[in-house]
Motif scaffolding. Structure first.
Motif, PDB file in Angstrom:
ATOM      1  N   LEU B   9       0.923  -1.120   0.070  1.00 60.96           N
ATOM      2  CA  LEU B   9       0.109   0.006   0.089  1.00 60.96           C
ATOM      3  C   LEU B   9       0.909   1.294  -0.243  1.00 60.96           C
ATOM      4  O   LEU B   9       2.032   1.214   0.679  1.00 60.96           O
ATOM      5  N   GLY B  10       0.394   2.405  -0.832  1.00 64.03           N
ATOM      6  CA  GLY B  10       1.133   3.562  -0.666  1.00 64.03           C
ATOM      7  C   GLY B  10       0.895   4.153   0.546  1.00 64.03           C
ATOM      8  O   GLY B  10       0.213   4.051   1.357  1.00 64.03           O
ATOM      9  N   GLU B  11       1.674   5.381   0.849  1.00 61.63           N
ATOM     10  CA  GLU B  11       1.992   5.976   2.266  1.00 61.63           C
ATOM     11  C   GLU B  11       0.669   6.845   2.433  1.00 61.63           C
ATOM     12  O   GLU B  11       0.067   6.576   3.337  1.00 61.63           O
ATOM     13  N   GLU B  12      -0.104   7.184   1.415  1.00 68.04           N
ATOM     14  CA  GLU B  12      -1.339   7.971   1.379  1.00 68.04           C
ATOM     15  C   GLU B  12      -2.317   6.974   1.737  1.00 68.04           C
ATOM     16  O   GLU B  12      -3.219   7.446   2.885  1.00 68.04           O
ATOM     17  N   GLU B  13      -2.624   6.106   1.282  1.00 68.43           N
ATOM     18  CA  GLU B  13      -3.329   4.940   1.693  1.00 68.43           C
ATOM     19  C   GLU B  13      -3.286   4.680   2.966  1.00 68.43           C
ATOM     20  O   GLU B  13      -4.319   4.535   3.783  1.00 68.43           O
ATOM     21  N   CYS B  14      -2.064   4.180   3.324  1.00 70.28           N
ATOM     22  CA  CYS B  14      -1.874   3.904   4.720  1.00 70.28           C
ATOM     23  C   CYS B  14      -2.070   4.799   6.019  1.00 70.28           C
ATOM     24  O   CYS B  14      -2.850   4.395   6.797  1.00 70.28           O
ATOM     25  N   LEU B  15      -1.727   6.137   5.365  1.00 73.90           N
ATOM     26  CA  LEU B  15      -2.543   7.180   6.450  1.00 73.90           C
ATOM     27  C   LEU B  15      -4.069   7.199   6.531  1.00 73.90           C
ATOM     28  O   LEU B  15      -4.389   7.457   7.770  1.00 73.90           O
ATOM     29  N   ARG B  16      -4.647   7.128   5.342  1.00 71.65           N
ATOM     30  CA  ARG B  16      -6.109   7.114   5.482  1.00 71.65           C
ATOM     31  C   ARG B  16      -6.586   6.096   6.152  1.00 71.65           C
ATOM     32  O   ARG B  16      -7.320   6.139   6.910  1.00 71.65           O
TER      33      ARG B  16
END
Lengths: 141, 141
Positions: B9-16
């Motif tokens: 998973l990309g960083e943005e998706e992880c944070l979401r």
């Protein structure tokens, strides 16, 4: 109750809860840093057995060390209601043929594709659990 | 895909995903052993903030060290379908008055009774995530 006001679960109940959930988290130390990985598992005697790849970070870092294994369940609708159980013990590779056959019979199916023929066994030395049940939480099992 | 065949998973998706769940698990080292504790939390900027008691094992052992913070979600009906996100960073007490006021406004309600006026902040330095979605698993979000 513990000092934080959580209900302390007995060993028998901890073992029952542990055996009752499909997913747990193995917690180990990897290059001096805390590491965690969700895994499926089976309870085999007084041990937790996980199937992984021999070259995985988990197999490399955890084998021969003391690890923690955690399971929990929190109500989606009310996070102030749930329980968690943590088992602590030494992790080692299952190498004995008879034991391997016995573990394989338990049908531990690896999650991810690829060859995963490394069985990591955590011998439970300490198991403890807590339940959180608030006055405003629904009664549960 | 990673070497284990899981979707990265990309960083943005992880944070979401991190911001979207009510319960996470903080992983730390306590007297040289791996330790884990489920907690509720808020995401505050690039940090995860947890409320605990100043004399808790968590506050004593984790403050000033590098910890991991994990969230995951697995489908009850199909454990071969889910995701997990792990954030790693240094943990420290929130002591700045303005920051404390700001964190308190976020309404982080402690789970357990008792005085819990110790805010532990984990500054996210690394965040990574994996998704497991098998061919036989239902399509999900």
């Amino acid at each position: 109750m513990d000092t934080a006001g959580l209900e302390i679960l007995g060993e028998e109940e901890c073992l029952r809860l542990l055996a009752d959930v499909p997913v747990g988290r193995i917690v180990y130390i990897d290059r001096a840093l805390p590491a965690i990985q969700p895994v499926n598992f089976v309870v085999h005697g007084q041990s937790v057995v996980i199937r992984t790849a021999a070259r995985s970070r988990l197999a490399i870092a955890a084998t021969g060390t003391v690890v923690a294994f955690e399971v929990d369940e929190f109500n989606d609708n009310c996070v102030r209601h749930g329980w968690s159980v943590v088992a602590v013990g030494r992790a080692g590779q299952v190498t004995d043929d008879q034991e391997l056959a016995s573990v394989r019979q338990r049908g531990l199916r690896p999650w991810a594709p690829g060859t995963r023929e490394y069985y990591l066994r955590v011998d439970i030395e300490i198991i403890s659990g807590r339940r959180l049940r608030h006055a405003d939480a629904p009664a549960g099992p």
